[in-house]
Design an enzyme around this catalytic site. Structure first.
Site, PDB file in Angstrom:
ATOM      1  N   TYR A  85     -61.876  39.253  23.921  1.00 17.03           N
ATOM      2  CA  TYR A  85     -61.889  38.770  22.540  1.00 17.03           C
ATOM      3  C   TYR A  85     -63.310  38.716  21.985  1.00 17.03           C
ATOM      4  O   TYR A  85     -64.281  38.914  22.706  1.00 17.03           O
ATOM      5  CB  TYR A  85     -61.278  37.376  22.515  1.00 17.03           C
ATOM      6  CG  TYR A  85     -61.738  36.550  23.687  1.00 17.03           C
ATOM      7  CD1 TYR A  85     -63.053  36.121  23.746  1.00 17.03           C
ATOM      8  CD2 TYR A  85     -60.885  36.269  24.753  1.00 17.03           C
ATOM      9  CE1 TYR A  85     -63.503  35.409  24.828  1.00 17.03           C
ATOM     10  CE2 TYR A  85     -61.340  35.564  25.845  1.00 17.03           C
ATOM     11  CZ  TYR A  85     -62.649  35.136  25.873  1.00 17.03           C
ATOM     12  OH  TYR A  85     -63.109  34.447  26.947  1.00 17.03           O
ATOM     13  N   SER A 145     -68.715  28.712  29.192  1.00 17.44           N
ATOM     14  CA  SER A 145     -67.870  29.389  30.171  1.00 17.44           C
ATOM     15  C   SER A 145     -66.438  29.493  29.669  1.00 17.44           C
ATOM     16  O   SER A 145     -65.932  28.614  28.977  1.00 17.44           O
ATOM     17  CB  SER A 145     -67.923  28.643  31.500  1.00 17.44           C
ATOM     18  OG  SER A 145     -66.641  28.164  31.857  1.00 17.44           O
ATOM     19  N   LYS A 146     -65.839  30.630  30.020  1.00 14.64           N
ATOM     20  CA  LYS A 146     -64.468  30.917  29.622  1.00 14.64           C
ATOM     21  C   LYS A 146     -63.531  29.813  30.080  1.00 14.64           C
ATOM     22  O   LYS A 146     -62.590  29.462  29.418  1.00 14.64           O
ATOM     23  CB  LYS A 146     -64.038  32.216  30.304  1.00 14.64           C
ATOM     24  CG  LYS A 146     -63.704  33.334  29.347  1.00 14.64           C
ATOM     25  CD  LYS A 146     -63.003  34.424  30.091  1.00 14.64           C
ATOM     26  CE  LYS A 146     -63.881  35.667  30.167  1.00 14.64           C
ATOM     27  NZ  LYS A 146     -63.266  36.778  30.853  1.00 14.64           N
ATOM     28  N   ARG A 147     -63.795  29.299  31.266  1.00 12.64           N
ATOM     29  CA  ARG A 147     -62.878  28.329  31.838  1.00 12.64           C
ATOM     30  C   ARG A 147     -62.994  26.964  31.162  1.00 12.64           C
ATOM     31  O   ARG A 147     -62.000  26.339  30.854  1.00 12.64           O
ATOM     32  CB  ARG A 147     -63.111  28.192  33.346  1.00 12.64           C
ATOM     33  CG  ARG A 147     -62.293  29.177  34.160  1.00 12.64           C
ATOM     34  CD  ARG A 147     -62.536  29.009  35.641  1.00 12.64           C
ATOM     35  NE  ARG A 147     -63.922  29.274  35.989  1.00 12.64           N
ATOM     36  CZ  ARG A 147     -64.771  28.339  36.408  1.00 12.64           C
ATOM     37  NH1 ARG A 147     -64.371  27.097  36.541  1.00 12.64           N
ATOM     38  NH2 ARG A 147     -66.011  28.657  36.703  1.00 12.64           N
ATOM     39  N   ASP A 190     -64.880  26.103  28.224  1.00  8.23           N
ATOM     40  CA  ASP A 190     -65.059  25.967  26.783  1.00  8.23           C
ATOM     41  C   ASP A 190     -64.149  26.930  26.034  1.00  8.23           C
ATOM     42  O   ASP A 190     -63.763  27.954  26.575  1.00  8.23           O
ATOM     43  CB  ASP A 190     -66.515  26.285  26.420  1.00  8.23           C
ATOM     44  CG  ASP A 190     -67.497  25.551  27.329  1.00  8.23           C
ATOM     45  OD1 ASP A 190     -67.661  24.350  27.132  1.00  8.23           O
ATOM     46  OD2 ASP A 190     -68.075  26.183  28.231  1.00  8.23           O
TER      47      ASP A 190
END
Ligand code: GLU
Length: 471
Positions: free
Chosen positions: A21, A250-252, A254
Site C-alpha cells: 500500500y 512498523s507495519k505491525r 502502527d
C-alpha cells in the site's frame, strides 16, 4: 541551509515501488515533492518503479494510485512504468558500452563470491576486483564459452562524489567506497540504480526528494548521471518517521497504510496537514490549507532529524477539519457506516442537521457516525435507568411537557421556553427533567442539549416517544 532557487522549471517526482500500500512515509515524500512543484508552478511526475517482478503487483499499483487520489496529490505527468521503458534502458546500456562507461563482465557468481571471501579474509571491503574492467593497455581474459555477461558500470577509481543535500547538507563519499555496480543482469534486464538514474535524466527531474534510506544510492546514481552527461538534480533526503515508541514506524505496531486512515475516519485534508508537519515547519503554524502549504513550501525548512508520529495530534487536527467540513459532505461519508449499524433514515431527522449538532466533539468520522446513530435507532432505555430517572415526582412535569409539545412552535427558542416554564411550575432543576427526556427520546443519558435534540427529532417523533412515559 537555503534551498537552491530554481532557474529552470521545477520538475519533481514520486517514484514508489508497488510492493504494498501507500504508506505514511511515502505519502509524506510525495506531498513534499508535489508541494514543491506547485510552489514553483512546476511539474510533478509519478513514476512506478515496478522492475522487481517478484514483489510488484497490480493491486499495489492501484493502492498507490488510490492513496494519491484520496489525498488529492494529483500528478502532472505519468504514471510512467519502468517495465514499459525497457527498450530505453537497453538503448542507454548500449550507448554506455559504446562509450566505454560500462563494460561486460564475465565473472561468474561463484568467482565474485570467492573474490569477496578473499577480500573479507584480508580485512578489505568486499568489492568487484575489476578483472573484466577495460583499461588502456590491459589485456582482458578470454571470454568463457556459454556464459552470459552482466554489464557493470565503470565507476571512477579516484576522487569523491559530493553533493549538497537540501536536507542533510554536504555529503561526500569517496569513489573507493563504491563498486563497479552491476547495471544489467545476464538476461539483459537493467538494475535498480541504473533505471532510477536514466529516468531522472529522461524525465528532467530537477529536485529529488525522497526518504533517507536512499542516501547510499545517491552517489551511485550521481556517477551514472555524470557518465551520461546529465545535469544533476538537487537531492533532499528526508529522515524517516518514528512511531510513538521512538522506533521506526512498523507495519505491525502502527497504522502505516494511508488508506487505513480513510477507514478509520480521517479526512484527507487533515491527513495532508498532519503529514506536512512531519519534518517540515512554517513558523508555529499547525493548521493550514494545502493552498497555504504550497505557497509557503520550500526545502529550507525540512528538518534533518526524524519526526515522530503522534496519533493524538493527528486526531486533534482531524477534529479541527471535521468541525470545518460541510455537513452534507460529512453526511455522505458516514451514511454507509450508519446503514451497517442499522440506521433507519425514514421519517428521521435530516442527517446533515444531525451531523452539524454532533460533529463538535468527535475526532473521526467513524465516531461521528456512531454518535449520529442516536437519532436513527429506536431508543432502548435500560429498565434500571428508567426507574432511577422517570420517578413519580417528575411524572406530572413530563406529561405536561408532552402536552406542551403538541402546540408549541417548533423551534429551539420556543422549546427552551416551554421547558423552563415547566421547570418553574414544578420547582424542578434542569437535569430532573432533561435526563428522563433524554432517556425517553434516545435511550441514553448523554446527548447534546435537550432542546436541540427535541427540535431535531421533530414533533411527531417526540410525541410518539413521550407517549410511552407511562409504560
Ligand atoms: N522506488 C523507491 C522506493 O519506493 C524510491 C526511489 C526514489 O525515490 O528514488 O523506495
Amino acid at each position: 541551509m537555503t534551498a537552491p532557487s530554481p532557474t529552470t522549471p521545477v520538475r519533481t517526482r514520486f517514484a514508489p515501488s508497488p510492493t504494498g500500500y501507500l504508506h505514511v512515509g511515502g505519502a509524506r515524500t510525495a506531498l513534499f515533492s508535489w508541494a514543491y512543484a506547485r510552489h514553483f508552478g512546476g511539474t510533478f511526475v509519478l513514476r512506478i518503479e515496478d522492475t522487481d517482478l517478484e514483489r510488484s503487483t497490480p493491486e499495489a499499483v492501484q493502492a498507490i494510485l488510490d492513496g494519491m487520489n484520496w489525498l488529492g496529490l494529483q500528478h502532472d505527468e505519468g504514471p510512467f512504468y519502468q517495465m514499459q521503458r525497457m527498450d530505453r534502458y537497453r538503448e542507454v546500456l548500449a550507448k554506455m558500452l559504446a562509450e566505454g562507461t560500462a563494460y561486460h563482465c564475465y565473472s561468474s557468481q561463484d568467482e565474485v563470491e570467492a573474490m569477496r571471501e578473499r577480500q573479507r579474509a584480508a580485512g578489505d571491503k568486499p568489492r568487484y576486483d575489476g578483472t573484466w574492467r577495460p583499461e588502456a593497455g590491459k589485456a582482458l581474459p578470454p571470454v568463457p564459452a556459454d556464459r552470459k555477461p552482466v554489464i557493470r558500470f565503470k565507476n571512477p577509481l579516484d576522487g569523491d562524489v559530493s553533493w549538497t543535500d537540501v536536507v542533510k547538507g554536504q555529503i561526500t563519499i569517496s569513489n573507493r567506497e563504491l563498486d563497479d555496480l552491476v547495471i544489467a543482469r545476464p538476461d539483459g534486464t537493467p538494475t535498480y540504480n541504473f533505471c532510477v538514474a536514466v529516468d531522472d535524466w529522461d524525465m528532467q527531474i530537477t529536485h529529488v526528494i525522497r526518504g533517507d534510506d536512499h542516501v547510499n544510492n545517491t552517489p551511485r546514481q550521481i556517477n551514472i548521471l555524470h557518465a551520461l552527461g546529465a545535469t544533476l538534480p538537487h537531492y533532499g533526503h528526508v529522515p524517516m518517521i518514528l512511531g510513538t515508541d521512538g522506533q521506526k514506524l512498523s507495519k505491525r505496531r502502527d497504522a502505516v497504510s494511508v488508506m487505513d486512515y480513510l477507514d478509520k475516519g480521517f479526512l484527507p485534508e487533515a491527513m495532508l496537514n498532519y503529514l506536512a508537519r512531519l519534518g517540515w515547519s512554517h513558523g508555529d503554524d499547525e493548521v493550514f490549507s494545502m493552498e497555504q502549504m504550497c505557497s509557503w513550501f520550500d526545502l529550507s525548512h525540512l528538518s534533518s532529524s526524524p519526526a515522530q508520529f503522534n496519533p493524538e495530534k493527528l486526531a486533534w487536527i482531524n477534529n479541527h477539519y471535521i468541525k470545518a467540513a460541510d455537513n452534507q459532505r460529512l453526511a455522505q461519508l458516514v451514511r454507509a457506516q450508519m446503514l451497517e449499524l442499522g440506521a433507519g433514515f425514514e421519517n428521521a431527522p435530516d442527517l446533515a442537521a444531525v451531523i452539524g449538532l454532533m460533529k463538535e466533539r468527535v475526532n473521526t468520522t467513524v465516531e461521528l457516525g456512531q454518535a449520529a446513530m442516536l437519532f436513527y435507532r429506536q431508543p432502548q432505555a435500560d429498565a434500571a435507568l428508567r426507574q432511577q430517572h422517570i420517578t413519580d415526582a417528575v411524572m406530572p412535569a413530563l406529561l405536561e411537557y408532552a402536552q406542551g409539545c403538541q402546540a408549541v412552535e417548533w423551534n429551539k427558542a420556543a422549546l427552551s421556553a416551554l421547558l423552563k416554564e415547566i421547570l418553574a411550575k414544578f420547582a424542578l432543576k434542569m437535569p430532573q427533567l432533561a435526563m428522563p427526556l433524554r432517556l425517553l427520546l434516545t435511550g441514553q443519558l448523554q446527548t447534546p442539549s435537550i432542546d436541540a435534540v427535541v427540535e431535531l427529532f421533530g414533533r411527531e417523533t417526540v410525541l410518539a416517544r413521550l407517549s410511552k412515559i407511562a409504560e
